[in-house]
Design a protein around this motif. Structure first.
Motif, PDB file in Angstrom:
ATOM      1  N   LEU A 136       0.819  -1.218   0.000  1.00  0.00           N
ATOM      2  CA  LEU A 136       0.000   0.000   0.000  1.00  0.00           C
ATOM      3  C   LEU A 136       0.852   1.267   0.000  1.00  0.00           C
ATOM      4  CD1 LEU A 136      -2.583  -0.979   2.796  1.00  0.00           C
ATOM      5  CD2 LEU A 136      -2.828  -1.248   0.323  1.00  0.00           C
ATOM      6  N   ALA A 137       2.150   1.133   0.261  1.00  0.00           N
ATOM      7  CA  ALA A 137       2.999   2.315   0.487  1.00  0.00           C
ATOM      8  C   ALA A 137       3.233   3.111  -0.789  1.00  0.00           C
ATOM      9  CB  ALA A 137       4.332   1.876   1.072  1.00  0.00           C
TER      10      ALA A 137
ATOM     11  N   ALA B 124       6.779   5.302   7.923  1.00  0.00           N
ATOM     12  CA  ALA B 124       6.431   4.211   8.838  1.00  0.00           C
ATOM     13  C   ALA B 124       6.680   4.710  10.253  1.00  0.00           C
ATOM     14  CB  ALA B 124       7.308   2.990   8.545  1.00  0.00           C
ATOM     15  N   HIS B 125       5.792   4.355  11.169  1.00  0.00           N
ATOM     16  CA  HIS B 125       5.927   4.809  12.549  1.00  0.00           C
ATOM     17  C   HIS B 125       6.233   3.580  13.410  1.00  0.00           C
ATOM     18  CE1 HIS B 125       4.333   8.208  15.328  1.00  0.00           C
ATOM     19  NE2 HIS B 125       5.586   8.360  15.013  1.00  0.00           N
TER      20      HIS B 125
ATOM     21  N   ARG C  28       8.948   6.084  16.474  1.00  0.00           N
ATOM     22  CA  ARG C  28       9.893   6.865  15.674  1.00  0.00           C
ATOM     23  C   ARG C  28       9.412   6.868  14.217  1.00  0.00           C
ATOM     24  NH1 ARG C  28      11.201   6.903  20.156  1.00  0.00           N
ATOM     25  NH2 ARG C  28      13.204   7.290  21.146  1.00  0.00           N
ATOM     26  N   PRO C  29       9.229   8.074  13.624  1.00  0.00           N
ATOM     27  CA  PRO C  29       8.837   8.108  12.212  1.00  0.00           C
ATOM     28  C   PRO C  29      10.061   7.909  11.318  1.00  0.00           C
ATOM     29  CG  PRO C  29       8.972  10.330  13.096  1.00  0.00           C
ATOM     30  CD  PRO C  29       9.365   9.418  14.211  1.00  0.00           C
ATOM     31  N   ILE C  30       9.946   7.018  10.360  1.00  0.00           N
ATOM     32  CA  ILE C  30      11.045   6.805   9.408  1.00  0.00           C
ATOM     33  C   ILE C  30      10.450   6.761   8.006  1.00  0.00           C
ATOM     34  CG2 ILE C  30      12.850   5.188   8.647  1.00  0.00           C
ATOM     35  CD1 ILE C  30      13.191   4.430  11.590  1.00  0.00           C
ATOM     36  N   SER C  31      11.022   7.567   7.108  1.00  0.00           N
ATOM     37  CA  SER C  31      10.458   7.640   5.764  1.00  0.00           C
ATOM     38  C   SER C  31      10.698   6.331   5.013  1.00  0.00           C
ATOM     39  CB  SER C  31      11.070   8.817   5.010  1.00  0.00           C
ATOM     40  OG  SER C  31      12.459   8.666   4.976  1.00  0.00           O
TER      41      SER C  31
ATOM     42  N   ALA D 184       2.030   1.647   9.367  1.00  0.00           N
ATOM     43  CA  ALA D 184       2.477   2.107   8.035  1.00  0.00           C
ATOM     44  C   ALA D 184       1.525   1.577   6.967  1.00  0.00           C
ATOM     45  CB  ALA D 184       3.889   1.600   7.759  1.00  0.00           C
ATOM     46  N   PRO D 185       1.467   2.223   5.836  1.00  0.00           N
ATOM     47  CA  PRO D 185       2.084   3.510   5.530  1.00  0.00           C
ATOM     48  C   PRO D 185       1.233   4.670   6.060  1.00  0.00           C
ATOM     49  CG  PRO D 185       0.936   2.669   3.607  1.00  0.00           C
ATOM     50  CD  PRO D 185       0.755   1.644   4.683  1.00  0.00           C
ATOM     51  N   LEU D 186       1.891   5.744   6.478  1.00  0.00           N
ATOM     52  CA  LEU D 186       1.198   6.921   7.013  1.00  0.00           C
ATOM     53  C   LEU D 186       1.535   8.176   6.203  1.00  0.00           C
ATOM     54  CD1 LEU D 186       1.613   6.556  10.903  1.00  0.00           C
ATOM     55  CD2 LEU D 186      -0.479   6.263   9.590  1.00  0.00           C
ATOM     56  N   GLY D 187       0.645   9.163   6.281  1.00  0.00           N
ATOM     57  CA  GLY D 187       0.896  10.468   5.654  1.00  0.00           C
ATOM     58  C   GLY D 187       0.530  10.513   4.174  1.00  0.00           C
TER      59      GLY D 187
END
Ligand code: FES
Length: 251
Positions: free
Chosen positions: A33-34, A40-41, A51-54, A90-93
């Motif tokens: 889905l990303a 990803a949190h 921790r947010p990581i792209s 994840a995925p977020l944003g």
């Protein structure tokens, strides 16, 4: 909207540069889905905050997360072993909007380089500009090269690639591209936004902000935006971004 944290199995977690790690995590249902620019949190074992990581790359089964060890949480993450499971939302944003008929320049600075790999994969022969402080921090060059892009490497001290800022290269290649997508430190993003505004090129910026909940429920990631009537408003980087139009966001 309901967000369920899911278990992702760690397939790889190794150092690729000074303090920078390359982690692959598996969860077929969510990884596919990303979109480029999303994040990803990760719940670090033993910690309460995520921790947010792209997202650096995604395929049908895995997410690739390239992160920098900056404190206790990411230090713990760097010691996670293959086969262990992580609790990740994840995925977020909202990610980058990449149009089929436009030529793009993807720009990453430092740990802002990883999300540009996934973004640049959406185009046939993109221009990619990567910038780092020095040679010890250079990452992902062979990954970009594999994808047939026009790749530029710059370092602040000239110890790898060209001694220049990413903005020096951008100014030189502006005529070759229609739009810009960028991620990196705020001064770099500001400089890129200014160049794009002067050249009248659309520019999307991914903001790296400290996050709490990651889903719009706290105020940790508030950021100012300009409305069309000239007023300023606050939005959440995690939910409304992390990608914003450079003409709207107040850096
Ligand atoms: Fe909580 Fe964005 S991190 S609202």
């Amino acid at each position: 909207m309901k967000y369920d944290a899911q278990k992702f199995r760690v397939l790889r977690n190794e150092k690729i540069a000074d303090g920078i790690f390359d982690m692959w995590v598996e969860n077929p249902e969510l990884s596919q889905l990303a979109k480029p620019g999303q994040f990803a949190h990760i719940l670090v074992p033993g910690k309460t905050l995520r921790r947010p990581i792209s997202i650096c790359e995604a395929d049908k089964t895995c997410l690739r997360l390239v992160y920098q060890v900056k404190g206790e949480g990411t230090e713990i993450l760097s010691n996670i072993k293959i086969g262990e499971y992580l609790d990740i939302i994840a995925p977020l944003g909202n990610g980058f909007e990449i149009k089929d008929d436009k030529k793009y320049c993807f720009i990453g600075g430092g740990i802002g380089v990883p999300p540009m790999l996934y973004a640049s994969k959406q185009k046939e022969k993109p221009v990619v500009i990567t910038g780092f402080r020095n040679k010890d921090l250079v990452i992902l060059q062979s990954d970009f090269r594999k994808d047939n892009c026009k790749l530029y490497l710059t370092t602040d001290d000239g110890s790898a690639g060209r001694k220049a800022f990413v903005t020096d290269v951008l100014s030189e290649i502006l005529d070759e591209i229609d739009e810009v997508c960028a991620c990196g430190p705020t001064p770099m993003l500001k400089a890129i936004a200014k160049i794009c505004e002067e050249a009248d090129k659309p520019c999307q910026l991914s903001l790296e902000e400290r996050m709490g909940c990651g889903i719009g429920a706290c105020l940790v990631c508030a950021c100012a935006v300009k409305r069309s009537d000239g007023t300023e408003d606050f939005v959440h980087v995690c939910k409304d971004g992390p990608v914003f139009d450079s003409r709207e966001v107040v850096l």
